[in-house]
Each structure stands twice: as structure tokens, then as C-alpha cells.
Design a protein around this motif. Sequence first.
Motif, PDB file in Angstrom:
ATOM      1  N   LEU A 198     -24.186  20.970   4.472  1.00 25.10           N
ATOM      2  CA  LEU A 198     -25.462  21.430   4.997  1.00 25.10           C
ATOM      3  C   LEU A 198     -26.171  22.337   3.984  1.00 25.10           C
ATOM      4  CD1 LEU A 198     -27.394  21.483   7.399  1.00 25.10           C
ATOM      5  CD2 LEU A 198     -26.167  23.501   8.220  1.00 25.10           C
ATOM      6  N   ALA A 199     -25.425  23.232   3.314  1.00 23.96           N
ATOM      7  CA  ALA A 199     -26.026  24.112   2.309  1.00 23.96           C
ATOM      8  C   ALA A 199     -26.544  23.281   1.133  1.00 23.96           C
ATOM      9  CB  ALA A 199     -25.005  25.141   1.833  1.00 23.96           C
ATOM     10  N   ARG A 200     -25.805  22.321   0.693  1.00 23.06           N
ATOM     11  CA  ARG A 200     -26.228  21.466  -0.427  1.00 23.06           C
ATOM     12  C   ARG A 200     -27.463  20.648  -0.054  1.00 23.06           C
ATOM     13  NH1 ARG A 200     -23.178  16.403  -2.869  1.00 23.06           N
ATOM     14  NH2 ARG A 200     -24.370  16.191  -4.792  1.00 23.06           N
ATOM     15  N   PHE A 201     -27.494  20.081   1.166  1.00 27.45           N
ATOM     16  CA  PHE A 201     -28.655  19.306   1.614  1.00 27.45           C
ATOM     17  C   PHE A 201     -29.881  20.210   1.708  1.00 27.45           C
ATOM     18  CE2 PHE A 201     -31.442  17.761   4.993  1.00 27.45           C
ATOM     19  CZ  PHE A 201     -31.660  16.463   4.582  1.00 27.45           C
ATOM     20  N   ALA A 202     -29.715  21.430   2.221  1.00 31.52           N
ATOM     21  CA  ALA A 202     -30.844  22.359   2.357  1.00 31.52           C
ATOM     22  C   ALA A 202     -31.382  22.749   0.984  1.00 31.52           C
ATOM     23  CB  ALA A 202     -30.417  23.587   3.142  1.00 31.52           C
TER      24      ALA A 202
ATOM     25  N   LEU B 237     -34.883  21.022   1.269  1.00 31.66           N
ATOM     26  CA  LEU B 237     -35.682  21.865   2.142  1.00 31.66           C
ATOM     27  C   LEU B 237     -36.269  23.103   1.467  1.00 31.66           C
ATOM     28  CD1 LEU B 237     -33.439  21.724   5.332  1.00 31.66           C
ATOM     29  CD2 LEU B 237     -35.397  20.303   4.777  1.00 31.66           C
ATOM     30  N   VAL B 238     -35.952  23.378   0.229  1.00 34.61           N
ATOM     31  CA  VAL B 238     -36.457  24.585  -0.435  1.00 34.61           C
ATOM     32  C   VAL B 238     -37.900  24.387  -0.873  1.00 34.61           C
ATOM     33  CG1 VAL B 238     -36.149  26.109  -2.432  1.00 34.61           C
ATOM     34  CG2 VAL B 238     -34.179  25.323  -1.150  1.00 34.61           C
ATOM     35  N   ARG B 239     -38.225  23.323  -1.552  1.00 30.37           N
ATOM     36  CA  ARG B 239     -39.586  23.052  -2.024  1.00 30.37           C
ATOM     37  C   ARG B 239     -40.357  22.278  -0.959  1.00 30.37           C
ATOM     38  NH1 ARG B 239     -36.726  20.625  -6.152  1.00 30.37           N
ATOM     39  NH2 ARG B 239     -35.665  22.225  -7.317  1.00 30.37           N
ATOM     40  N   SER B 240     -41.658  22.531  -0.856  1.00 31.98           N
ATOM     41  CA  SER B 240     -42.477  21.903   0.185  1.00 31.98           C
ATOM     42  C   SER B 240     -42.576  20.397  -0.025  1.00 31.98           C
ATOM     43  CB  SER B 240     -43.867  22.543   0.241  1.00 31.98           C
ATOM     44  OG  SER B 240     -44.588  22.274  -0.949  1.00 31.98           O
ATOM     45  N   GLY B 241     -42.670  19.928  -1.268  1.00 36.01           N
ATOM     46  CA  GLY B 241     -42.753  18.490  -1.534  1.00 36.01           C
ATOM     47  C   GLY B 241     -41.469  17.780  -1.111  1.00 36.01           C
TER      48      GLY B 241
ATOM     49  N   ARG C 244     -39.357  18.929   1.075  1.00 38.49           N
ATOM     50  CA  ARG C 244     -39.261  19.067   2.524  1.00 38.49           C
ATOM     51  C   ARG C 244     -40.091  17.995   3.218  1.00 38.49           C
ATOM     52  NH1 ARG C 244     -39.719  24.407   2.785  1.00 38.49           N
ATOM     53  NH2 ARG C 244     -41.967  24.342   2.618  1.00 38.49           N
ATOM     54  N   LYS C 245     -41.344  17.753   2.688  1.00 39.20           N
ATOM     55  CA  LYS C 245     -42.209  16.728   3.277  1.00 39.20           C
ATOM     56  C   LYS C 245     -41.587  15.341   3.108  1.00 39.20           C
ATOM     57  CE  LYS C 245     -46.787  14.922   3.406  1.00 39.20           C
ATOM     58  NZ  LYS C 245     -48.021  14.677   2.812  1.00 39.20           N
ATOM     59  N   GLN C 246     -41.010  15.070   1.977  1.00 38.86           N
ATOM     60  CA  GLN C 246     -40.360  13.777   1.728  1.00 38.86           C
ATOM     61  C   GLN C 246     -39.151  13.586   2.654  1.00 38.86           C
ATOM     62  OE1 GLN C 246     -38.987  13.343  -2.296  1.00 38.86           O
ATOM     63  NE2 GLN C 246     -38.570  11.158  -2.066  1.00 38.86           N
ATOM     64  N   ALA C 247     -38.366  14.624   2.892  1.00 39.83           N
ATOM     65  CA  ALA C 247     -37.203  14.532   3.780  1.00 39.83           C
ATOM     66  C   ALA C 247     -37.651  14.292   5.222  1.00 39.83           C
ATOM     67  CB  ALA C 247     -36.369  15.800   3.683  1.00 39.83           C
ATOM     68  N   LEU C 248     -38.696  14.991   5.681  1.00 41.19           N
ATOM     69  CA  LEU C 248     -39.202  14.795   7.044  1.00 41.19           C
ATOM     70  C   LEU C 248     -39.806  13.409   7.216  1.00 41.19           C
ATOM     71  CD1 LEU C 248     -40.757  18.293   7.814  1.00 41.19           C
ATOM     72  CD2 LEU C 248     -38.669  17.308   8.731  1.00 41.19           C
ATOM     73  N   ASP C 249     -40.530  12.904   6.197  1.00 37.16           N
ATOM     74  CA  ASP C 249     -41.065  11.535   6.281  1.00 37.16           C
ATOM     75  C   ASP C 249     -39.931  10.505   6.342  1.00 37.16           C
ATOM     76  OD1 ASP C 249     -43.669  12.393   6.285  1.00 37.16           O
ATOM     77  OD2 ASP C 249     -43.977  12.117   4.110  1.00 37.16           O
TER      78      ASP C 249
END
Length: 191
Positions: A160-164, A168-172, A174-179
Motif C-alpha cells: 500500500l505504501a509503495r502504491f501510494a 497518489l503523490v503527484r496529481s497527474g 493520481r488522475k491516471q490511477a483514478l481514471d
Amino acid sequence: MGPTDEPLSGAPADPTAAVPPAMDAEAKTVVDPVVVPQSEPEPVAGSEPTDALHDASAEPATAPDPMPPSQDPAIASTVSIPAEETSEGGEWDLLTGKLRDWMANNELNEIWEKTQTPAKLVGLLILVIVVLQIYSGILNTIEKLPLAPGLLELAGVIWLARFALQNLVRSGDRKQALDGLRNLWGKVTGR
């Protein structure tokens, strides 16, 4: 009953007194056993004996007369149906004939169409229950192993720490992961 035991009150002292009369084989006569008179039970202080108690002890009880058989003619009459010697039963032929008629009228297809959805739901429910039972058995087995639950929890926290950190740190990112998650959810739900 031992040699020093006394009989209970109300019980015959002689064990042959309770035996019904027997038939003598040679004389064909009834042999009466010896009847020992029973002692009357002692009354309890402060209570008066009832007449029914004295009547019952004074006169022996007689068996009630059996009821006469029913006079209903439908019950009293019997029906006899002679068996056919050439017949082999015919149940199988009757069953197969009914199945052929049932399938010819498409009743089987209509019944299947009516029950298809509930049958699928029941089958799916049974499958889910079996999978959950197997899964819980595996988890219970892993839990019983020493150090295994702690090591698996540590591996989960590290993943979970590695995935975050990666997504999830940078907004780009994060947006790609949510999409990617929305796209996967759309494929799963069929939207």
C-alpha cells in the motif's frame, strides 16, 4: 426381591397371585391360582377416604366390552380384482408416454423459461456460499500458522505504501490511477 425384602404395600405377597388362570392341558379346565387378600392401605391422618377408593379396592375392575364392528356397508364390503396374467405392469410405458406428451406440447420449455432466472439465482447463491466457506477455511488455516498473519499484514502495508508513493503523490499520477479504476469499474459493470 431378596429373602429379607418385604413386599410393597398393595402388592401381592405371592408372585403367582398376579398370574392369570392357566389351562390344564389334560383336563381342559381352568386352574385358579391362590389369591392372597391384599391389605387395605392405611388412611392418612386428617383426610377422609373417598367412596371411589373403597369401591375400587372392594370390587375387581372388569375389562370394558369391545365395541361392535362398524355396520357401514362401504367399510364392511370388500372388493376383489383379479390379476391379469398377460399384463407386465405397464407403468414404464405410461410414464414414457406422459413424458412424450409433455415434451410434444412444449410444456417443458415453458416451465424452464419461467424458472430460468430463479434457478440461476439459487445456483449463484449456492456458489457464493461454497466459495465463502472455502475462503474462510483458507484464512482460518493461515491464521493458525505462527508468524503468518503478521507477515502478511506487513506485506500488505508495504504494498500500500509503495502504491501510494507511485500513484497518489503527484496529481497527474493520481488522475491516471483514478481514471484506470473508473475504466475497470465500467468494464466490470458493463457501462
